[in-house]
Structures are given as structure tokens and as C-alpha cells.
Design an enzyme around this catalytic site. Sequence first.
Site, PDB file in Angstrom:
ATOM      1  N   PRO A  73      -4.356   0.645  18.783  1.00  0.00           N
ATOM      2  CA  PRO A  73      -4.082   0.083  17.457  1.00  0.00           C
ATOM      3  C   PRO A  73      -4.182   1.074  16.299  1.00  0.00           C
ATOM      4  CG  PRO A  73      -6.235  -0.612  18.246  1.00  0.00           C
ATOM      5  CD  PRO A  73      -5.588   0.108  19.377  1.00  0.00           C
ATOM      6  N   LYS A  92       0.973   0.104  15.098  1.00  0.00           N
ATOM      7  CA  LYS A  92       2.382   0.132  15.484  1.00  0.00           C
ATOM      8  C   LYS A  92       2.825  -1.049  16.352  1.00  0.00           C
ATOM      9  CE  LYS A  92       3.612   3.795  13.360  1.00  0.00           C
ATOM     10  NZ  LYS A  92       4.035   3.376  12.028  1.00  0.00           N
ATOM     11  N   TYR A 121      -9.327   5.200   7.375  1.00  0.00           N
ATOM     12  CA  TYR A 121      -9.493   5.589   8.777  1.00  0.00           C
ATOM     13  C   TYR A 121     -10.584   6.650   8.803  1.00  0.00           C
ATOM     14  CZ  TYR A 121      -5.097   3.223   9.978  1.00  0.00           C
ATOM     15  OH  TYR A 121      -4.117   2.284  10.189  1.00  0.00           O
ATOM     16  N   TYR A 173       3.529   7.081   9.854  1.00  0.00           N
ATOM     17  CA  TYR A 173       2.753   5.878   9.530  1.00  0.00           C
ATOM     18  C   TYR A 173       3.639   4.803   8.907  1.00  0.00           C
ATOM     19  CZ  TYR A 173      -1.258   2.989   8.427  1.00  0.00           C
ATOM     20  OH  TYR A 173      -2.156   1.943   8.390  1.00  0.00           O
ATOM     21  N   HIS A 178       0.853  -1.191   0.000  1.00  0.00           N
ATOM     22  CA  HIS A 178       0.000   0.000   0.000  1.00  0.00           C
ATOM     23  C   HIS A 178       0.886   1.238   0.000  1.00  0.00           C
ATOM     24  CE1 HIS A 178      -4.026  -1.839   1.571  1.00  0.00           C
ATOM     25  NE2 HIS A 178      -3.514  -2.498   0.553  1.00  0.00           N
TER      26      HIS A 178
END
Length: 392
Positions: A293, A297, A201, A385, A72
Site C-alpha cells: 500500500p 496504487k 510518509y 505518485y 493534495h
Amino acid sequence: MRTRVAIIGAGPAGLLLAHLLHQFGIESVVVEQHTRDHVAGRVRAGVLETVTVDLLARIGLDERLRKEGLVHTGTNISCDDETFRIDFADLTGGASVVVYGQSEVMADLNAAADSRGLDIRYGCDDVALHELDSDHPKVTFTRLGETERIDCDFVAGCDGYHGVSRASIPSHALQTFEKVYPFGWLGVLADVPPAADELIYASHDRGFALASMRSLTRSRYYIQCSLADRLEDWSDARFWDELTLRLGVHAGARVIRGPSFEKSIAPLRSFVAEPMRWGRLFLAGDAAHIVPPTGAKGLNLAATDVIMLAEALAEVILEGRTSGVDHYSARALARVWKAERFSWWFTKLTHRFPETSGIDRRLQAAELDYIRSSRAAQTVLAENYVGLPLTP
Ligand code: APR
Ligand code: PHB
């Protein structure tokens, strides 16, 4: 019996460490409380940072990941009915993440542990650590009705948040930092194609939602729920309705429903124990720290702890130099705290808190709108990220 390193816990941290030490030619024994099926079958996150992928490559376990993992190069953020994309590759100079479930990582680690003859002992009860502040630590446990003892040079505490390792450090020598969030995540696995090519998200007035996946035919979805909720409160139909609403009109319309085959509620917590060393005991992974979560990580932090710990142990065992083990805790914590900060920030930005009033929701929406329109803000999100570099 005797070994160089006794590793407590056969989760991702313990198995990654056993493989890395094996590669350095260092013997270890892994002592695990549960059965192999129990440990390997737990459903956890599935987003790997480049450092984690590189670690799997380093121990020769990236073949299936390269074939089946989904690369991704970005992720989607949605606020009510607006969605925008964070382009990791563009913002970070080509970085990406790989979607590959933790259970797949565990399957690969376990299969290779067998073929490489790693010593992993499952079903160990009453595990206890002794003389950690001496040069000759020991681990005792009972297995199949027999008491066993391992004499070793070092102990690696990879036994998760509830393990015995952190609890073996005297309280005067340990400082802990903790934040418990006033909600949980209800997670669902279903064999249906994901709603989008990349993760979403979603920060919605009704609460957070996340659209994730394990493969092109298996979806992983989460919604923020109350900690008072029970699984029986959430029929599949109610879950799909709520998820669809929170993902917003566009993504919501692309959700394909199907029967769930796994459903669970998990609490959210930020936690760090300092230092990550006591005498000859070294903590790694969830034994030392927990992140909420949001941002995925947990597994990645365990992997980077293990890289630092294995290198430090190799240095002292093979070369007799102690600077690596002496600096392990500070080096690991510097990276841990940055991931803690990011996970906390991303959670605050996207979740609905019980006390959220009109002003809090407006401030969240303003920050999301700022990120949507600012390349600088997107870069901050993207580089955290995809994972911060391992510092020397
Ligand atoms: N004795 C032996 N083993 C123990 C003991 C004990 N007293 N207590 C716990 N264990 C084992 C658990 O059964 C588990 O298999 O230690 C292992 C710890 O594994 P995880 O909890 O998965 O922790 P870690 O390996 O640090 O993984 C970190 O992976 O599982 C995810 O949420 C986790 O994302 C995080 C990452
Ligand atoms: C998951 O796929 O389980 C997942 C993905 C991203 C997260 C958390 C969990 O931030």
C-alpha cells in the site's frame, strides 16, 4: 439468462466496469459472493490519482468527490526527525491527488447502480466459470438455494486476489510473480483532526509510519508492525505512543489522540499474474495484481485496468474489432509493472526490514537525503505518485 459481459466481483473494479459498460450501452451482470454491506464497508486506501478522478467524472459520479474530497498538491516525507515536502504541482506541471476514501467511492458507485438499474447480484455461492476458451462462456452460481446460469460473450474477472477467475485459468497458461514482505501494516481510524494538512510518509529507525486522513475530522494512521503481532497487543495508547515517535518530533507533537473505531493488521505483497487474459476471460484489479500500500496504487490500478478493458470490450462488441481485446493484457501490464516498481521501491525506501543492518539503514537515509536535496529525484517520486499517464 443472457448478457454481454458477466462481471465477477462487485468491488471497485467490478462496479466501475459495470458503470462504464452501461455508458457504452453494453449490458452486464455483476456476480458477487458477499453482501453489499460487507463489500462496501471494507476499509481501504483513500488517495485518488487524476486518472481515477477523471474516470469517476466520465461516469458522472464526481459530484460528491468534488465537494468533499481533499485536493493534495504535495506530500511529506520524514526520516527520523527531519521532514521535507514533495510539491507535486510544482514538479509535475500542476498535477495533484484527491483524498477520498474507497468506502465513499463505493457508496457513490452503489447509489448510482441502483438509480441506473445495473444488475448486481449479491450473495452468490459456488461461482464457477465455464468454456472460457470458447465463443460462448458461461457463469454458474447458487443464490437463495437456486442454481443460476449466465450465458455471455465475455467474462470480466474483477474478484480480487482470492477470487475464482484467476484460478480458472489453466496453470500452463499463467505465470505469476510474487514478493511477500516480512512485516505488516497496523491501521487505525479515529475521529480526530489529522496531524498535518497533507500525508506524511515516515521512515524511522523503529519502522515505517504513515499519517493519512479521510477528512478534516477523521484521521487514518498506519505503523509497520510484525506479522506475529495480534490486535490485542496494540492498545490505543501503545499505538499513539509508537506513531508519535516514528513521525518525528515536529509532526509527532501535532498528533491528536482519540479512541480508534477501526483497527486492523494487513500483510504486504507484490504480485502480478500474466497474461491478464485467457480466451474470453479478462482479469482486472486485484484479481491480476497486488501492490504493497505504500503509494496507494491499488484502487488506482484497478481503475486504469477498467478503463482499458471497457474500451476494448466496447470496440469488439459495438464495432466488431478485436485489436483492443487482443492488446488489453500487454497494455494493462505495461502500466501495472511501473506501479509495481514504484510501490516496491517506496516500500524498500521507507520500511525497516528484519535483516536491516547498519549499512542498510545508512543507505536508506542517504537516499532520503538525496531525494530531499535533488529536484530530479523529487520529480521521479512525484510523477509516479500522482500517476503515470494512460498510454494509448
Ligand atoms: N465469486 C464472486 N465474487 C467474488 C469471489 C467469487 N468467487 N471471490 C471474491 N469475490 C468478490 C469479493 O467479495 C470482492 O467484493 O470480488 C470482489 C473483489 O473486490 P476487491 O478485492 O476490492 O478487488 P478490486 O475490485 O480489484 O479492487 C482493487 O480496491 O479493494 C481494493 O485492495 C483493493 O485497492 C484494491 C482495489
Ligand atoms: C490511506 O489513507 O489509507 C492511505 C494513504 C496512502 C497510502 C496508503 C494508504 O500510501
